[in-house]
Design an enzyme around this catalytic site. Structure first.
Site, PDB file in Angstrom:
ATOM      1  N   GLY A 177       0.823  -1.202   0.000  1.00  0.00           N
ATOM      2  CA  GLY A 177       0.000   0.000   0.000  1.00  0.00           C
ATOM      3  C   GLY A 177       0.852   1.245   0.000  1.00  0.00           C
ATOM      4  N   ASN A 178       0.282   2.323  -0.498  1.00  0.00           N
ATOM      5  CA  ASN A 178       1.004   3.585  -0.549  1.00  0.00           C
ATOM      6  C   ASN A 178       0.040   4.716  -0.838  1.00  0.00           C
ATOM      7  OD1 ASN A 178       0.817   3.163  -3.597  1.00  0.00           O
ATOM      8  ND2 ASN A 178       2.275   1.563  -3.035  1.00  0.00           N
TER       9      ASN A 178
ATOM     10  N   HIS B 149      -4.016  -3.192  -0.580  1.00  0.00           N
ATOM     11  CA  HIS B 149      -4.483  -4.554  -0.873  1.00  0.00           C
ATOM     12  C   HIS B 149      -5.545  -4.914   0.167  1.00  0.00           C
ATOM     13  CE1 HIS B 149      -0.596  -5.881  -3.201  1.00  0.00           C
ATOM     14  NE2 HIS B 149      -1.138  -4.785  -3.683  1.00  0.00           N
TER      15      HIS B 149
ATOM     16  N   ASP C 168     -22.805   7.589  -1.397  1.00  0.00           N
ATOM     17  CA  ASP C 168     -22.189   8.791  -0.827  1.00  0.00           C
ATOM     18  C   ASP C 168     -20.816   9.067  -1.443  1.00  0.00           C
ATOM     19  OD1 ASP C 168     -24.166   9.633   0.909  1.00  0.00           O
ATOM     20  OD2 ASP C 168     -23.435   8.426   2.592  1.00  0.00           O
TER      21      ASP C 168
ATOM     22  N   SER D 255       8.149   4.395  -3.814  1.00  0.00           N
ATOM     23  CA  SER D 255       7.330   3.187  -3.962  1.00  0.00           C
ATOM     24  C   SER D 255       7.438   2.618  -5.378  1.00  0.00           C
ATOM     25  CB  SER D 255       5.875   3.530  -3.661  1.00  0.00           C
ATOM     26  OG  SER D 255       5.030   2.534  -4.188  1.00  0.00           O
ATOM     27  N   SER D 256       7.463   1.294  -5.468  1.00  0.00           N
ATOM     28  CA  SER D 256       7.552   0.680  -6.802  1.00  0.00           C
ATOM     29  C   SER D 256       6.300   0.978  -7.637  1.00  0.00           C
ATOM     30  CB  SER D 256       7.770  -0.829  -6.680  1.00  0.00           C
ATOM     31  OG  SER D 256       6.833  -1.382  -5.795  1.00  0.00           O
ATOM     32  N   ASP D 257       5.207   1.393  -6.984  1.00  0.00           N
ATOM     33  CA  ASP D 257       3.981   1.731  -7.708  1.00  0.00           C
ATOM     34  C   ASP D 257       3.974   3.179  -8.211  1.00  0.00           C
ATOM     35  OD1 ASP D 257       2.699  -0.775  -7.433  1.00  0.00           O
ATOM     36  OD2 ASP D 257       2.170  -0.286  -5.372  1.00  0.00           O
TER      37      ASP D 257
ATOM     38  N   HIS E  99      -3.208   3.451  -2.844  1.00  0.00           N
ATOM     39  CA  HIS E  99      -3.309   2.049  -3.281  1.00  0.00           C
ATOM     40  C   HIS E  99      -3.164   1.157  -2.064  1.00  0.00           C
ATOM     41  CE1 HIS E  99      -2.778  -1.717  -5.240  1.00  0.00           C
ATOM     42  NE2 HIS E  99      -1.483  -1.805  -4.981  1.00  0.00           N
TER      43      HIS E  99
ATOM     44  N   SER F  75       9.827   3.033  -1.020  1.00  0.00           N
ATOM     45  CA  SER F  75       9.620   1.612  -1.279  1.00  0.00           C
ATOM     46  C   SER F  75      10.010   0.760  -0.063  1.00  0.00           C
ATOM     47  CB  SER F  75      10.465   1.194  -2.485  1.00  0.00           C
ATOM     48  OG  SER F  75      10.237  -0.153  -2.794  1.00  0.00           O
ATOM     49  N   GLY F  76       9.074  -0.108   0.355  1.00  0.00           N
ATOM     50  CA  GLY F  76       9.385  -1.134   1.352  1.00  0.00           C
ATOM     51  C   GLY F  76       9.616  -0.652   2.775  1.00  0.00           C
TER      52      GLY F  76
ATOM     53  N   TYR G  30     -23.742  18.471   2.229  1.00  0.00           N
ATOM     54  CA  TYR G  30     -23.414  17.626   3.370  1.00  0.00           C
ATOM     55  C   TYR G  30     -22.203  18.184   4.126  1.00  0.00           C
ATOM     56  CZ  TYR G  30     -21.841  13.470   5.925  1.00  0.00           C
ATOM     57  OH  TYR G  30     -21.439  12.596   6.886  1.00  0.00           O
TER      58      TYR G  30
ATOM     59  N   HIS H 205      -5.560  -7.975  -8.492  1.00  0.00           N
ATOM     60  CA  HIS H 205      -4.594  -7.175  -7.729  1.00  0.00           C
ATOM     61  C   HIS H 205      -5.292  -6.490  -6.552  1.00  0.00           C
ATOM     62  CE1 HIS H 205      -1.102  -4.008  -8.037  1.00  0.00           C
ATOM     63  NE2 HIS H 205      -1.367  -4.362  -6.797  1.00  0.00           N
TER      64      HIS H 205
HETATM   65 ZN    ZN Z   1      -0.327  -3.538  -5.122  1.00  0.00          ZN
END
Ligand code: ZN
Length: 238
Positions: free
Chosen positions: A31-32, A101, A124, A78-80, A99, A48-49, A233, A175
């Site tokens: 996640g990131n 999981h 919503d 991050s690798s993403d 992102h 990353s990591g 709202y 994914h």
């Molecule tokens: Zn991922």
């Protein structure tokens, strides 16, 4: 980094990374969260990591939007990162991307099924079914995999005819979820909402597999309470 806007962004992106951990959306270091300063064209993203409990605001890596180059950091982003960059380039109106999981949303992604809008919690935040991408092709997986993931998300949203504001989430097949928003906070809020909505939908279908989507009038009413020119709202942005 001496750009004042970036100091504020650093805190906001750090807080978004902490928020997804607190909400139970992160397993290990999957996640990131990122955020962007459009003025300077710099994105800040988790390294990353790096374990989340060791993450400090100053560890976030600044990356140039135009060419992905790292600015003033020894840490690798991050690798993403290429996925995030593709989304920021495609949608100038967004300011944050998340992102994860997270289990319930990833389950729908793994099943390759969009999450239909079944109730007002969904309405919503998401203006219709949360779309799922097609499975990636071998050439995409072997090539610029992370950038291809971003392009696939952008194409998937275009395919269902929704803007990034109307649909601040997509599931990447096999994914997991990506969410976004006007800033990092909104992107992490949408990740949290998506996980709840995914879990609710799975439980609803377990009780009654024939459950129909929410009435379109009710979906519109709830979405428009929080989005667009007629929103009323909450207390506004403070
Ligand atoms: Zn991922």
């Amino acid at each position: 980094m001496t750009i004042p806007a970036l100091a504020e962004l650093r805190e906001a992106v750090w807080a978004a990374n902490q928020a997804i951990v607190r909400a139970g959306l992160v397993t290990l270091s999957f996640g990131n969260a990122s955020g962007i300063d459009r003025e300077s064209g710099l994105m800040l993203i988790k390294p990353s990591g790096l374990p989340y409990d060791e993450l400090r605001p100053e560890d976030l890596v600044a990356v140039r939007l135009d060419d992905g180059g790292v600015v003033g950091s020894e840490l690798r982003p991050s690798s993403d990162t290429p996925t995030h960059l593709v989304l920021y380039r495609a949608w100038p109106e967004i300011g944050g991307v998340v992102h994860t999981h997270s289990v319930a949303a990833a389950a729908w992604a793994q099943a390759g099924r969009p999450i239909p809008p079944l109730g007002t919690t969904h309405a919503d935040h998401f203006h219709g079914a949360v779309p799922v991408t097609r499975r990636m092709r071998p050439s995409e997986i072997a090539g610029e995999y992370e950038a291809e993931t971003g392009s696939l998300i952008v194409a998937t949203l275009a395919g269902v005819g929704l803007s990034a504001d109307e649909m601040p989430a997509a599931l990447v097949a096999s994914h997991g979820p990506f969410t976004w928003g006007r800033d990092a906070r909104e992107a992490s809020d949408n990740a949290i909402a998506l996980e709840v909505v995914a879990a609710m939908a799975a439980q609803t279908f377990a009780l009654d597999p024939a459950t129909e989507p929410i009435a379109s009038e009710l979906l519109e009413r709830h979405f428009r309470r929080k989005h667009g020119p007629t929103a009323y709202y909450g207390q506004g942005r403070r």
